[in-house]
Design an enzyme around this catalytic site. Structure first.
Site, short mmCIF file in Angstrom:
data_model
loop_
_atom_site.label_atom_id
_atom_site.label_comp_id
_atom_site.label_asym_id
_atom_site.label_seq_id
_atom_site.Cartn_x
_atom_site.Cartn_y
_atom_site.Cartn_z
N SER A 46 0.81 -1.21 0.00
CA SER A 46 0.00 0.00 0.00
C SER A 46 0.85 1.27 0.00
CB SER A 46 -0.94 0.01 1.21
OG SER A 46 -1.89 -1.03 1.12
N GLY A 220 -4.50 -2.23 -0.80
CA GLY A 220 -3.71 -1.87 -1.97
C GLY A 220 -3.44 -0.39 -2.00
N GLY A 222 -2.96 3.63 -3.70
CA GLY A 222 -3.54 4.56 -4.65
C GLY A 222 -5.01 4.88 -4.47
N CYS A 247 -9.54 -2.16 3.65
CA CYS A 247 -8.79 -0.98 3.20
C CYS A 247 -9.21 -0.56 1.78
CB CYS A 247 -7.30 -1.23 3.31
SG CYS A 247 -6.31 0.29 3.36
N LEU A 248 -8.37 -0.76 0.77
CA LEU A 248 -8.77 -0.42 -0.59
C LEU A 248 -10.00 -1.22 -1.00
CD1 LEU A 248 -8.17 1.15 -3.21
CD2 LEU A 248 -6.76 -0.79 -3.94
N TYR A 292 -7.03 7.61 1.27
CA TYR A 292 -8.38 7.89 0.77
C TYR A 292 -9.40 7.32 1.75
CZ TYR A 292 -6.23 9.20 -3.66
OH TYR A 292 -5.46 9.82 -4.62
N HIS A 332 -6.87 -2.49 9.08
CA HIS A 332 -6.29 -3.81 8.81
C HIS A 332 -6.51 -4.76 9.98
CE1 HIS A 332 -3.94 -2.89 5.10
NE2 HIS A 332 -4.12 -1.66 5.56
N GLU A 334 -5.82 -7.79 10.12
CA GLU A 334 -4.69 -8.72 10.22
C GLU A 334 -3.49 -8.06 10.88
OE1 GLU A 334 -3.39 -6.23 6.89
OE2 GLU A 334 -5.32 -6.95 7.61
#
Length: 366
Positions: A46, A220, A222, A247-248, A292, A332, A334
């Site tokens: 990431s 991930g 972006g 997340c993403l 983001y 996250h 994990e």
């Protein structure tokens, strides 16, 4: 060690000492507030294309070992720390941080005022910068920096290119890799799941042909809006199979369901972010790494409901579909590194799968 500098796009210059690779590197400068876990941070996809600054002052003191990587190769562009430890002390250490960065051609910079730089980013927002040699004129560096294009293909560069299987006897999970941390895979295999990892642009038809019990969408790098293939795929598969996003993956679920995302001023990156579950009323600490977020105001016109919020800035941390077996979190569970308070979400995902299978069986025999 050699004298180097960091030049930011606002014209600010920080002078320090270089370690790791001696090449010039550019990228978005972000900060992470974790006290430990620099090896996991360095190897987190990431961070692709970013220069990571660690706010904890002493880094490198426990070296690098074989067990704490989140990917095979690191993805950061550069590393900035206050003080670098040349002589690590840890029974698991196999090499120094300096030698590891040299091996992967990643520049490091230490000896600068990281507190001042953190305050600057928190005030102005995320800034792009260049780590370069001290003798290059600042005006020349600034001109190069202003001409740098925005990165738009980070997910393509960090995702697997071909599907592969990690065998197990339990639930069959398709794991869509947008820049996956190995910690996610470890949690699924720990629960004996049969995991098929597929690329970011795998079609909904090909995923459903694998007959999964559930689909997990990974973290991930972006902007989620740069991955339209994923948004289209998710919009189809959520009507057939339980889906869990991290997340993403969380942001992509929101976009697929009609919500919106936005770039944050400086993002959430660290292992101490407090989150409140609006369903249970409980609060817990999480590991986070994102620039983001899902727009809270955009959830009102969708079938999504808000389930968790950040206790620091009230931003969206969890959502759930009102009708379909789909849910996601911004952080996250994990960890790697960070607290394991939210690890239960993997078990919750498997419970959602069990409930979905039970409903299908009732429908078949009715």
């Amino acid at each position: 060690m050699f004298n180097r500098k960091l030049v930011l796009e606002d014209g600010t210059v920080y002078y320090g000492v270089g370690f790791g690779s001696s090449r010039e590197i550019s990228g978005e400068v972000v900060f992470n507030t974790s006290m430990t876990g620099y090896q996991e941070i360095i190897s987190d996809p990431s961070y692709y294309g970013q220069i990571v600054m660690l706010t904890y002052p002493l880094v490198g003191n426990y070296g690098i070992n074989r067990d704490d990587f989140e990917t095979i190769a690191p993805f950061i562009n550069g590393l900035i720390v206050k003080e670098y430890s040349e002589h690590p002390s840890n029974f698991r250490s196999e090499e120094t941080l300096d030698s590891f960065l040299k091996a992967h051609d990643i520049p490091g910079l230490y000896g600068i005022d990281t507190r001042k730089l953190t305050k600057s980013i928190r005030s102005a927002g995320t800034l792009r910068g260049i780590i370069t040699n001290i003798d290059i004129p600042n005006d020349e560096v600034l001109n190069r920096l202003r001409l740098l294009p925005e990165l738009r293909d980070q997910v393509r560069r960090t995702s697997t290119t071909k599907p592969y299987i990690v065998p197990g006897r339990g639930h069959r999970i398709v794991l869509v890799d947008y820049g996956m941390k190995h910690g996610i895979l470890r949690e699924l295999t720990k629960r004996n799941c049969h995991v098929t990892v597929v690329p970011y642009d795998y079609s909904a038809e090909n995923i459903l042909r694998l007959k999964p019990d559930g689909i997990m969408l990974t973290n991930g790098p972006g902007d989620p809006q740069d991955v339209p293939e994923a948004i289209q795929m998710i919009g189809k598969v959520i009507h057939h199979v339980p889906v869990f996003g991290i997340c993403l993956g969380h942001q992509l679920i929101a976009l697929a369901c009609g919500a919106e995302t936005e770039k944050m001023k400086f993002g959430h990156r660290g292992g101490n972010h407090a989150v409140k579950d609006l369903v249970t009323g409980k609060a817990f600490l999480t590991s986070q790494n994102h620039g983001y977020a899902v727009k809270k105001s955009s959830l009102g016109n969708t079938e999504l409901e808000l389930t968790q919020i950040s206790l620091n800035d009230n931003s969206v941390e969890g959502i759930r579909h009102r009708v379909l077996p789909t849910f996601s979190v911004q952080y996250h569970p994990e960890s790697s590194p960070g607290p394991e308070d939210s690890n239960y979400l993997f078990d919750e995902f498997l419970q959602v799968i069990d409930q979905h299978i039970a409903k299908q069986e009732v429908h078949v025999y009715a």
